[in-house]
Design a protein around this motif. Sequence first.
Motif, PDB file in Angstrom:
ATOM      1  N   LYS A 201       6.637  -8.364 -45.607  1.00  0.00           N
ATOM      2  CA  LYS A 201       5.808  -9.542 -46.382  1.00  0.00           C
ATOM      3  C   LYS A 201       4.426  -9.315 -45.642  1.00  0.00           C
ATOM      4  CE  LYS A 201       6.187 -14.611 -46.672  1.00  0.00           C
ATOM      5  NZ  LYS A 201       6.699 -15.836 -46.172  1.00  0.00           N
ATOM      6  N   LEU A 202       4.514  -8.961 -44.326  1.00  0.00           N
ATOM      7  CA  LEU A 202       3.194  -8.859 -43.671  1.00  0.00           C
ATOM      8  C   LEU A 202       2.165  -7.945 -44.460  1.00  0.00           C
ATOM      9  CD1 LEU A 202       4.157  -8.622 -39.620  1.00  0.00           C
ATOM     10  CD2 LEU A 202       2.964 -10.607 -41.182  1.00  0.00           C
ATOM     11  N   LYS A 203       2.903  -6.684 -44.513  1.00  0.00           N
ATOM     12  CA  LYS A 203       2.395  -5.739 -45.317  1.00  0.00           C
ATOM     13  C   LYS A 203       1.738  -6.039 -46.655  1.00  0.00           C
ATOM     14  CE  LYS A 203       2.592  -0.666 -46.450  1.00  0.00           C
ATOM     15  NZ  LYS A 203       2.049  -0.808 -47.625  1.00  0.00           N
ATOM     16  N   SER A 204       2.384  -6.997 -47.563  1.00  0.00           N
ATOM     17  CA  SER A 204       2.273  -7.061 -48.651  1.00  0.00           C
ATOM     18  C   SER A 204       0.972  -8.333 -48.943  1.00  0.00           C
ATOM     19  CB  SER A 204       3.472  -7.707 -49.710  1.00  0.00           C
ATOM     20  OG  SER A 204       2.834  -8.232 -50.786  1.00  0.00           O
ATOM     21  N   LEU A 205       1.116  -9.245 -47.834  1.00  0.00           N
ATOM     22  CA  LEU A 205       0.167 -10.372 -47.779  1.00  0.00           C
ATOM     23  C   LEU A 205      -1.395  -9.613 -47.453  1.00  0.00           C
ATOM     24  CD1 LEU A 205      -0.747 -13.266 -48.037  1.00  0.00           C
ATOM     25  CD2 LEU A 205       0.023 -13.470 -45.577  1.00  0.00           C
ATOM     26  N   ARG A 206      -1.266  -8.716 -46.369  1.00  0.00           N
ATOM     27  CA  ARG A 206      -2.254  -8.071 -45.971  1.00  0.00           C
ATOM     28  C   ARG A 206      -3.101  -7.543 -46.980  1.00  0.00           C
ATOM     29  NH1 ARG A 206      -0.126  -6.039 -40.271  1.00  0.00           N
ATOM     30  NH2 ARG A 206       0.201  -8.043 -39.125  1.00  0.00           N
ATOM     31  N   GLU A 207      -2.385  -6.762 -47.818  1.00  0.00           N
ATOM     32  CA  GLU A 207      -2.801  -5.649 -49.080  1.00  0.00           C
ATOM     33  C   GLU A 207      -3.499  -6.927 -50.096  1.00  0.00           C
ATOM     34  OE1 GLU A 207       0.467  -3.827 -50.285  1.00  0.00           O
ATOM     35  OE2 GLU A 207       0.309  -1.956 -49.036  1.00  0.00           O
ATOM     36  N   ASP A 208      -2.989  -7.989 -50.193  1.00  0.00           N
ATOM     37  CA  ASP A 208      -3.501  -9.190 -51.214  1.00  0.00           C
ATOM     38  C   ASP A 208      -4.733  -9.651 -50.631  1.00  0.00           C
ATOM     39  OD1 ASP A 208      -1.338  -8.826 -52.883  1.00  0.00           O
ATOM     40  OD2 ASP A 208      -0.346 -10.395 -51.921  1.00  0.00           O
ATOM     41  N   LEU A 209      -5.006  -9.909 -49.205  1.00  0.00           N
ATOM     42  CA  LEU A 209      -6.147 -10.606 -48.720  1.00  0.00           C
ATOM     43  C   LEU A 209      -7.070  -9.527 -48.446  1.00  0.00           C
ATOM     44  CD1 LEU A 209      -4.411 -13.103 -46.551  1.00  0.00           C
ATOM     45  CD2 LEU A 209      -5.535 -13.693 -48.683  1.00  0.00           C
ATOM     46  N   PHE A 210      -6.752  -8.452 -48.022  1.00  0.00           N
ATOM     47  CA  PHE A 210      -7.841  -7.410 -47.559  1.00  0.00           C
ATOM     48  C   PHE A 210      -7.892  -6.060 -48.338  1.00  0.00           C
ATOM     49  CE2 PHE A 210      -6.361 -10.125 -43.967  1.00  0.00           C
ATOM     50  CZ  PHE A 210      -7.553 -10.505 -43.629  1.00  0.00           C
ATOM     51  N   SER A 211      -9.069  -5.555 -48.308  1.00  0.00           N
ATOM     52  CA  SER A 211      -9.414  -4.400 -49.064  1.00  0.00           C
ATOM     53  C   SER A 211      -8.751  -3.297 -48.129  1.00  0.00           C
ATOM     54  CB  SER A 211     -10.892  -3.969 -49.137  1.00  0.00           C
ATOM     55  OG  SER A 211     -11.488  -3.783 -48.031  1.00  0.00           O
ATOM     56  N   ARG A 212      -8.730  -1.730 -48.705  1.00  0.00           N
ATOM     57  CA  ARG A 212      -8.069  -0.727 -47.706  1.00  0.00           C
ATOM     58  C   ARG A 212      -8.859  -0.568 -46.394  1.00  0.00           C
ATOM     59  NH1 ARG A 212      -6.544   4.580 -50.888  1.00  0.00           N
ATOM     60  NH2 ARG A 212      -5.252   2.823 -51.935  1.00  0.00           N
TER      61      ARG A 212
ATOM     62  N   PHE B 174     -16.991  -5.237 -34.597  1.00  0.00           N
ATOM     63  CA  PHE B 174     -16.791  -5.416 -35.905  1.00  0.00           C
ATOM     64  C   PHE B 174     -18.318  -5.551 -36.428  1.00  0.00           C
ATOM     65  CE2 PHE B 174     -12.871  -7.347 -34.476  1.00  0.00           C
ATOM     66  CZ  PHE B 174     -11.983  -6.330 -35.158  1.00  0.00           C
ATOM     67  N   GLY B 175     -19.328  -5.268 -36.096  1.00  0.00           N
ATOM     68  CA  GLY B 175     -20.706  -5.317 -36.293  1.00  0.00           C
ATOM     69  C   GLY B 175     -20.740  -4.899 -37.714  1.00  0.00           C
ATOM     70  N   GLY B 176     -21.328  -5.678 -38.810  1.00  0.00           N
ATOM     71  CA  GLY B 176     -21.599  -5.504 -40.129  1.00  0.00           C
ATOM     72  C   GLY B 176     -20.269  -5.568 -41.021  1.00  0.00           C
ATOM     73  N   GLN B 177     -19.211  -6.338 -40.389  1.00  0.00           N
ATOM     74  CA  GLN B 177     -18.179  -6.583 -41.311  1.00  0.00           C
ATOM     75  C   GLN B 177     -17.992  -8.091 -41.565  1.00  0.00           C
ATOM     76  OE1 GLN B 177     -16.696  -4.128 -42.591  1.00  0.00           O
ATOM     77  NE2 GLN B 177     -17.719  -2.536 -41.495  1.00  0.00           N
ATOM     78  N   ASP B 178     -19.034  -8.644 -41.863  1.00  0.00           N
ATOM     79  CA  ASP B 178     -19.035 -10.165 -42.070  1.00  0.00           C
ATOM     80  C   ASP B 178     -17.772 -10.578 -43.121  1.00  0.00           C
ATOM     81  OD1 ASP B 178     -20.905 -10.012 -40.135  1.00  0.00           O
ATOM     82  OD2 ASP B 178     -22.362 -10.814 -41.740  1.00  0.00           O
ATOM     83  N   ASP B 179     -17.862  -9.848 -44.068  1.00  0.00           N
ATOM     84  CA  ASP B 179     -16.610 -10.027 -45.141  1.00  0.00           C
ATOM     85  C   ASP B 179     -15.330 -10.314 -44.494  1.00  0.00           C
ATOM     86  OD1 ASP B 179     -18.717 -10.655 -46.887  1.00  0.00           O
ATOM     87  OD2 ASP B 179     -18.226  -8.747 -47.922  1.00  0.00           O
ATOM     88  N   PHE B 180     -14.903  -9.216 -43.754  1.00  0.00           N
ATOM     89  CA  PHE B 180     -13.747  -9.250 -43.145  1.00  0.00           C
ATOM     90  C   PHE B 180     -13.703 -10.171 -42.151  1.00  0.00           C
ATOM     91  CE2 PHE B 180     -11.274  -7.967 -39.337  1.00  0.00           C
ATOM     92  CZ  PHE B 180     -10.049  -7.558 -39.935  1.00  0.00           C
ATOM     93  N   LEU B 181     -14.572 -10.609 -41.487  1.00  0.00           N
ATOM     94  CA  LEU B 181     -14.484 -11.506 -40.312  1.00  0.00           C
ATOM     95  C   LEU B 181     -14.333 -12.879 -41.050  1.00  0.00           C
ATOM     96  CD1 LEU B 181     -17.143 -10.292 -37.816  1.00  0.00           C
ATOM     97  CD2 LEU B 181     -14.365 -10.473 -37.453  1.00  0.00           C
ATOM     98  N   ASN B 182     -15.204 -13.051 -42.009  1.00  0.00           N
ATOM     99  CA  ASN B 182     -14.882 -14.550 -42.568  1.00  0.00           C
ATOM    100  C   ASN B 182     -13.366 -14.697 -43.369  1.00  0.00           C
ATOM    101  OD1 ASN B 182     -17.574 -15.365 -42.241  1.00  0.00           O
ATOM    102  ND2 ASN B 182     -18.326 -14.322 -44.046  1.00  0.00           N
ATOM    103  N   LYS B 183     -12.832 -13.450 -44.022  1.00  0.00           N
ATOM    104  CA  LYS B 183     -11.711 -13.765 -44.431  1.00  0.00           C
ATOM    105  C   LYS B 183     -10.628 -14.147 -43.450  1.00  0.00           C
ATOM    106  CE  LYS B 183     -12.094 -10.257 -48.380  1.00  0.00           C
ATOM    107  NZ  LYS B 183     -11.597  -9.023 -48.852  1.00  0.00           N
ATOM    108  N   LEU B 184     -10.789 -13.405 -42.368  1.00  0.00           N
ATOM    109  CA  LEU B 184      -9.824 -13.569 -41.243  1.00  0.00           C
ATOM    110  C   LEU B 184      -9.997 -14.905 -40.473  1.00  0.00           C
ATOM    111  CD1 LEU B 184      -7.825 -12.359 -39.273  1.00  0.00           C
ATOM    112  CD2 LEU B 184      -9.961 -11.623 -37.790  1.00  0.00           C
ATOM    113  N   TRP B 185     -11.090 -15.576 -40.606  1.00  0.00           N
ATOM    114  CA  TRP B 185     -11.303 -16.859 -40.034  1.00  0.00           C
ATOM    115  C   TRP B 185     -10.860 -17.943 -40.928  1.00  0.00           C
ATOM    116  CZ3 TRP B 185     -11.823 -19.092 -35.640  1.00  0.00           C
ATOM    117  CH2 TRP B 185     -12.594 -20.275 -35.575  1.00  0.00           C
ATOM    118  N   ASP B 186     -11.022 -17.623 -42.342  1.00  0.00           N
ATOM    119  CA  ASP B 186     -10.384 -18.461 -43.303  1.00  0.00           C
ATOM    120  C   ASP B 186      -8.717 -18.650 -43.185  1.00  0.00           C
ATOM    121  OD1 ASP B 186     -12.745 -19.379 -44.433  1.00  0.00           O
ATOM    122  OD2 ASP B 186     -12.838 -17.818 -45.989  1.00  0.00           O
ATOM    123  N   ALA B 187      -8.255 -17.312 -43.085  1.00  0.00           N
ATOM    124  CA  ALA B 187      -6.786 -17.196 -42.469  1.00  0.00           C
ATOM    125  C   ALA B 187      -6.360 -17.905 -41.313  1.00  0.00           C
ATOM    126  CB  ALA B 187      -6.230 -15.589 -42.610  1.00  0.00           C
TER     127      ALA B 187
END
Length: 258
Positions: free
Chosen positions: A136-147, A204-217
């Motif tokens: 379930k963890l793997k599936s959700l991470r794949e849904d929320l985050f790019s490769r 995570f410099g320059g990875q704002d999209d990832f950090l914002n998704k992580l914060w929303d989660a």
Amino acid sequence: MDNPLYIHINELAHKTEITVRTLRYYDSIDLLKPSSKTEGGHRLYVEEDLKKLQQIQFLKNMGYALKDIQEMLSDASWNWEHSLRNQLDYIVEEQQRLKSMEVSVREMLHSLVLEQGNQHEAIEKLIQLSRPKAAKLKSLREDLFSRDEQELWEKLPRMQGSDPHSLEWIALLGQLKSHMHEPPACDKVQNIIRRMMEKQQEDFGGQDDFLNKLWDARKSAETSEELGLYPLEPELIDYMELAYDVYIMNQGGHNDER
């Protein structure tokens, strides 16, 4: 025929660094019988007894039980290869069990830092953390985050981690939680937030999209649990967000790097 050279039990204990009490016990279970005794009843050993004792200790250091060692040294038909392979399998399994225990103890120590020493809260949160299923963890991470973002996920601090990166994040969160009774704009809190921002830039410099998704989660208790993130109280999340906002405002409106 020459008389054998006897070794007194005290001398044998000194030579082998094995206690007299242990030698007496080996005698009582017929594992290592003395070759003779003095008139006063003190145990006497010969060179062959010393060699056998060394073999016993060698096998004991390999994890064999004394009962097994007794059979191994007395049974001429003992299958040594089969026995050693079984022992190796047991040791590997035991190592895995101990590694799992190490991870649990490390998580508990780190959780205590976050929970201000409240062991009941720490245990409850670690029990909650252990619930998600790997698939379930793997599936959700794949849904929320790019490769590429899933690779960044592996850089996140871990509660069971012993690396300086994880340890500092745990300490920073613990410090922030300890100051929740103070205004988010106070110097102590802002210094903690400043270091958090520095670490975000370092890792995570320059990875704002990832950090914002992580914060929303992170702001969703349900999503955090499904992702296997350590449970943080909504009050702490809200406080951290306020403190971040103050920091960003004081920095002159830089881009939010949460």
